[in-house]
Enzyme design. Structure first.
Site, PDB file in Angstrom:
ATOM      1  N   SER B 191       0.796  -1.420   0.084  1.00  0.00           N
ATOM      2  CA  SER B 191      -0.007   0.060  -0.016  1.00  0.00           C
ATOM      3  C   SER B 191       0.753   1.216   0.022  1.00  0.00           C
ATOM      4  O   SER B 191       0.237   2.568  -0.460  1.00  0.00           O
ATOM      5  CB  SER B 191      -0.804  -0.059   1.361  1.00  0.00           C
ATOM      6  OG  SER B 191      -0.101  -0.120   2.490  1.00  0.00           O
ATOM      7  N   HIS B 219      -5.817  -4.066  -1.036  1.00  0.00           N
ATOM      8  CA  HIS B 219      -5.653  -2.911  -1.919  1.00  0.00           C
ATOM      9  C   HIS B 219      -5.663  -3.335  -3.305  1.00  0.00           C
ATOM     10  O   HIS B 219      -4.991  -2.729  -4.033  1.00  0.00           O
ATOM     11  CB  HIS B 219      -4.224  -2.176  -1.549  1.00  0.00           C
ATOM     12  CG  HIS B 219      -4.168  -1.409  -0.355  1.00  0.00           C
ATOM     13  ND1 HIS B 219      -4.901  -0.212  -0.229  1.00  0.00           N
ATOM     14  CD2 HIS B 219      -3.924  -1.616   0.919  1.00  0.00           C
ATOM     15  CE1 HIS B 219      -4.797   0.700   0.769  1.00  0.00           C
ATOM     16  NE2 HIS B 219      -4.008  -0.522   1.642  1.00  0.00           N
ATOM     17  N   LYS B 250     -12.450  -1.021   1.622  1.00  0.00           N
ATOM     18  CA  LYS B 250     -11.776  -0.143   0.538  1.00  0.00           C
ATOM     19  C   LYS B 250     -12.834  -0.103  -0.713  1.00  0.00           C
ATOM     20  O   LYS B 250     -13.605   0.511  -0.668  1.00  0.00           O
ATOM     21  CB  LYS B 250     -10.371  -0.834   0.543  1.00  0.00           C
ATOM     22  CG  LYS B 250      -9.697  -0.617   1.808  1.00  0.00           C
ATOM     23  CD  LYS B 250      -7.971  -1.004   1.499  1.00  0.00           C
ATOM     24  CE  LYS B 250      -6.990  -0.637   2.560  1.00  0.00           C
ATOM     25  NZ  LYS B 250      -7.457  -1.120   3.997  1.00  0.00           N
TER      26      LYS B 250
END
Lengths: 85, 404
Positions: B191, B219, B250
């Site tokens: 990330s 991610h 996310k």
């Protein structure tokens, strides 16, 4: 022997842990407390020393304090080598 | 009272040290819904201003998407607000089961299990699956939650240099004769750098040395890979990664909730022995209902992830042409490198005044001398938003002498 041993340890740490050749590594550079050697991979340094020198360190002996600089590692390793004799 | 002045003083000193090290987390208040155009009060107490958000994990722009909020509302109305129970007592609705099945199917795994967060998923998994006879080999840049999960487990552990398969192979060779099971642990996308773990090569090594592979794809799930199935899809190894942990917090709506997807025995062991699973509440119905809609949205079409890919490429090209130094890559995480921590923070502060919300990251979050601003693109960004961001970077970058 002592200088050679120190050189070997420094070399191993450089190869195994440093991401960047420009990083400075001296006898008293903090290894674990500075994050150069993470506690998860300290074990490979321990295994390297054990195999290279034919010694055996207990987990208590191979503490994060004892492994926090090349100097402190040398103190421990010399003690183990003397016991071996 | 045990909270004496001495204790108070001790804690205050610790906080002072945190502040002096430049690590104090100063939260900015957002006075609007999450999205591309947000209203931020910063510094605290000042008049809230409208800015463009370039630092959220809102990769697909679903955090406040009308379909998603409508589904959450439906869940709230039909199934209530909370479960008031852990899953195994009376906290499992049929919809929890449906969502777990849908996610497993989406990720190409036998089964999946939900957690309150991916932090919980990562905290649960190692202790349940591994013990002192086993070895965990982790990439040195894995997420904090994986590190904590590994710490909670009695397995032997070692690490390899970031995305360095040569180093990983050395470790596999060394540990092979000393372990019952070996598990390689990595993030799919790292990330802070926005780079991918080379999962194809990792899968080859895993096969050669008989190791399992666990990937935290937080991610990546929803947008990396041709159809958004994540880093394993990008590398064509969906069937060769044993366990995936990921998040609903996310790209997949951005609320909360974590997932472990993998072989059925693994999810069953987690259901029976995973402490964060057994001892925390079930994910609430509005989130479950919204997440089901999110899985529809990301399964029906690749429109959102395609737009995100275009946005990331466009931003990278323009910033590159403007003379900024970027960490090369193909993900919507774009680190703009400044080196010096103060410079990165000054840039971020001035950019906010120009209406662009980004954050500077410095040591120890990233290595010393590698301070940066991490720009995160979203499918909800339009071309004009990106143009405005690049213009602001150029203006502030010239002012601070970063570019000419």
């Amino acid at each position: 022997m002592s200088d050679e041993l120190k050189k070997k340890i420094l070399e191993y740490i450089r190869e195994e842990y440093l991401e960047d050749d420009s990083m400075e590594l001296k006898d008293d550079t903090p290894l674990i407390s500075s994050g150069i050697v993470d506690s998860f991979s300290m074990v490979s340094l321990k295994m390297y020393l054990e195999e290279e020198l034919g010694i055996k360190m207990t987990d208590e002996e191979a503490s994060t304090e004892a492994f926090d600089s090349v100097n402190s590692i040398l103190v421990l390793v010399r003690k183990k080598l003397a016991e071996k004799k | 009272m045990a909270y004496s002045n001495a204790v108070r003083e001790q804690f205050r000193n610790t906080l002072k040290e945190v502040e002096e090290a430049g690590l104090y987390k100063d939260e900015r208040y957002i006075c609007s819904e999450q999205g591309v155009e947000i209203v931020v009060e910063y510094p605290r107490g000042s008049k809230p201003i409208k800015v463009l958000n370039f630092c959220a994990n809102n990769y697909l722009g679903l955090s406040s998407h009308p379909d998603v909020t409508a589904a959450a509302r439906k869940g709230l109305e039909e199934r209530g607000y909370g479960m008031s129970s852990v899953r195994f007592i009376c906290g499992t609705q049929d919809l929890h089961n449906s969502l777990e099945k849908r996610i497993a199917e989406y990720l190409g795994k036998e089964d999946a299990i939900l957690f309150s967060s991916c932090f919980d998923a990562n905290a649960a998994i190692f202790e349940v699956l591994f013990d002192e006879k086993d070895v965990l080999l982790n990439d040195r840049l894995i997420h904090a939650s994986l590190i904590d999960g590994i710490r909670l487990c009695s397995a032997q552990r070692d690490s390899y240099k970031n995305a360095d398969v040569g180093h990983l192979e050395k470790k596999l060779e060394m540990w092979k004769p000393r372990a019952r099971n070996i598990c390689i642990v990595t993030d799919g996308v790292f990330s802070m750098d926005g780079i991918l773990a080379p999962l194809d090569k990792i899968a080859d090594l895993a096969d050669r040395y008989g190791a399992m592979v666990l990937v935290d794809d937080s991610h990546a799930t929803g947008f990396i890979g041709k159809t958004g199935r994540g880093t394993p899809e990008h590398f064509g190894v969906m069937d060769r990664i044993d366990i995936i942990t990921t998040t609903l917090g996310k790209a997949l709506g951005g609320a909360s909730g974590g997932v472990v997807a993998g072989p059925r025995e693994v999810t069953e062991m987690l259901r029976n022995r995973g402490r964060p699973y057994l001892f925390s509440n079930a994910v609430p119905p509005p989130i479950i209902s919204a997440a089901l809609r999110v899985i529809d949205l990301v399964s029906e079409t690749t429109k959102l992830r395609d737009k995100l890919e275009w946005n990331a490429r466009y931003f990278r090209e323009k910033m590159d042409a403007a003379g900024f130094r970027l960490v090369p890559g193909e993900t919507p995480i774009v680190p703009v490198m400044f080196g010096d921590a103060k410079l990165a923070n000054d840039m971020a502060r001035e950019l906010l005044q120009e209406g662009i919300y980004v954050i500077g990251f410095s040591h120890p979050v990233v290595p010393m001398g590698k301070a940066r601003i991490r720009v995160q693109l979203s499918a909800a960004h339009e071309k004009e938003h990106i143009d405005k961001a690049v213009d602001a970077f150029v203006k502030v970058g010239k002012k601070l002498g970063v570019i000419r």
